[in-house]
Enzyme design. Structure first.
Site, short mmCIF file in Angstrom:
data_model
loop_
_atom_site.label_atom_id
_atom_site.label_comp_id
_atom_site.label_asym_id
_atom_site.label_seq_id
_atom_site.Cartn_x
_atom_site.Cartn_y
_atom_site.Cartn_z
N SER A 34 1.55 10.17 4.47
CA SER A 34 2.48 10.41 5.58
C SER A 34 2.64 11.91 5.83
O SER A 34 2.45 12.74 4.93
CB SER A 34 3.85 9.82 5.27
OG SER A 34 3.76 8.44 5.08
N1 SAH Z 1 4.09 6.26 0.94
C1 SAH Z 1 2.74 6.60 1.23
C2 SAH Z 1 2.39 6.31 2.68
C3 SAH Z 1 1.29 5.37 2.72
S1 SAH Z 1 0.88 4.64 4.26
C4 SAH Z 1 2.43 8.03 0.85
O1 SAH Z 1 3.33 8.77 0.48
O2 SAH Z 1 1.25 8.41 0.90
C5 SAH Z 1 1.50 2.98 3.98
C6 SAH Z 1 0.95 2.23 2.80
O3 SAH Z 1 1.55 0.93 2.81
C7 SAH Z 1 -0.56 1.99 2.83
O4 SAH Z 1 -1.14 2.46 1.65
C8 SAH Z 1 -0.69 0.46 2.94
O5 SAH Z 1 -1.82 -0.07 2.27
C9 SAH Z 1 0.62 0.01 2.30
N2 SAH Z 1 1.05 -1.34 2.66
C10 SAH Z 1 1.00 -1.96 3.87
N3 SAH Z 1 1.49 -3.23 3.79
C11 SAH Z 1 1.88 -3.40 2.47
C12 SAH Z 1 2.45 -4.48 1.75
N4 SAH Z 1 2.73 -5.66 2.32
N5 SAH Z 1 2.72 -4.28 0.44
C13 SAH Z 1 2.43 -3.12 -0.18
N6 SAH Z 1 1.87 -2.06 0.45
C14 SAH Z 1 1.61 -2.19 1.76
#
Ligand code: SAH
Length: 234
Positions: free
Chosen positions: A75
């Site tokens: 993000s």
């Molecule tokens: N918090 C992260 C942002 C990642 S983007 C950071 O600091 O880098 C969002 C993430 O949510 C992705 O890696 C995606 O695979 C995950 N995601 C999406 N749906 C999900 C679910 N149902 N359960 C767990 N993770 C999920």
């Protein structure tokens, strides 16, 4: 070769200067919580860019998202700071994060004093991030050793670890995940981007003792979607 490997895990004065500049930008963009800004100033974000870290040293401290593989992104720093501020984390609180991704948000929460439980649905990302944090980042930030990593579907939450003081969802959700609301403490809060990938709004929901939920609506935002089920390409 040895020298190159060592270089990849370096956090020097130049990086600290770039972070100071980033924190100044976030403050200018409206982030007020000094504890959040201090946490951002401590995390060597350039190291989250994998083997190409040294090529992205400057880029890592611009306020931008970046691909981390599997179609996912780390993000934007503003988003991490903004969600962290809205979460109002207090030291010692149990915080559940949905969407581990690169682990950057989880590390910021750990520095804020949270006891962090984080879930990722992509096994590859879960394995890679857990290994990076516990084997490399730990040299710079020993606190990351306390983060608890789970491979699973965030829609299920972690019933065995509930209740949580706070829950943060880092992917866009078109419907409120009922199981997550159930896993909140009384007076607990959940912060999530509500809507679709291209059109979502940050909201905060507080669960009150009388069983009522209070919603607060904040800024428009952009996130990858929260998807059901786990993914294992291995
Ligand atoms: N918090 C992260 C942002 C990642 S983007 C950071 O600091 O880098 C969002 C993430 O949510 C992705 O890696 C995606 O695979 C995950 N995601 C999406 N749906 C999900 C679910 N149902 N359960 C767990 N993770 C999920």
């Amino acid at each position: 070769m040895f020298c190159f490997v060592v270089m990849q895990n370096v956090d020097n004065y130049r990086h600290k200067g770039l972070r100071k500049h980033l924190v100044g930008k976030l403050r200018g963009d409206g982030i007020k919580d000094e504890l959040v800004l201090d946490a951002i100033s401590k995390v060597p974000r350039h190291l989250f860019f994998g083997n190409d870290s040294i090529f992205y040293e400057t880029y890592a401290y611009e306020d931008k998202a970046f691909p981390i593989g599997e179609g996912q992104t780390i993000s934007q720093p503003y988003t991490v700071a903004y969600q962290s501020e809205l979460l109002q984390v207090k030291s010692g609180e149990k915080v559940l994060e949905i969407g581990t991704g690169s682990g950057y948000q989880a590390v910021v929460l750990a520095i804020l004093g949270a006891s962090v439980f984080t879930i990722e649905r992509h096994q590859i990302l879960h394995d890679r991030t857990k290994s990076f944090l516990l084997n490399k980042l730990v040299e710079h930030l020993p606190i990351v050793e306390k983060i608890n990593f789970y491979y699973g579907d965030g829609f299920e939450g972690l019933p065995g670890q509930a209740p949580f003081d706070k829950i943060i969802i880092t992917a866009a959700v078109p419907e409120l995940p009922k199981k997550l609301l159930q896993q909140l403490c009384v007076e607990g809060k959940i912060v999530l981007p509500y809507g679709t990938e291209r059109d979502c709004t940050m909201i905060r929901i507080t669960k009150h003792a009388d069983g009522q939920y209070e919603d607060e609506v904040f800024e428009k935002c952009a996130f990858v979607p929260m998807l059901k089920g786990k993914v294992n390409h291995a």
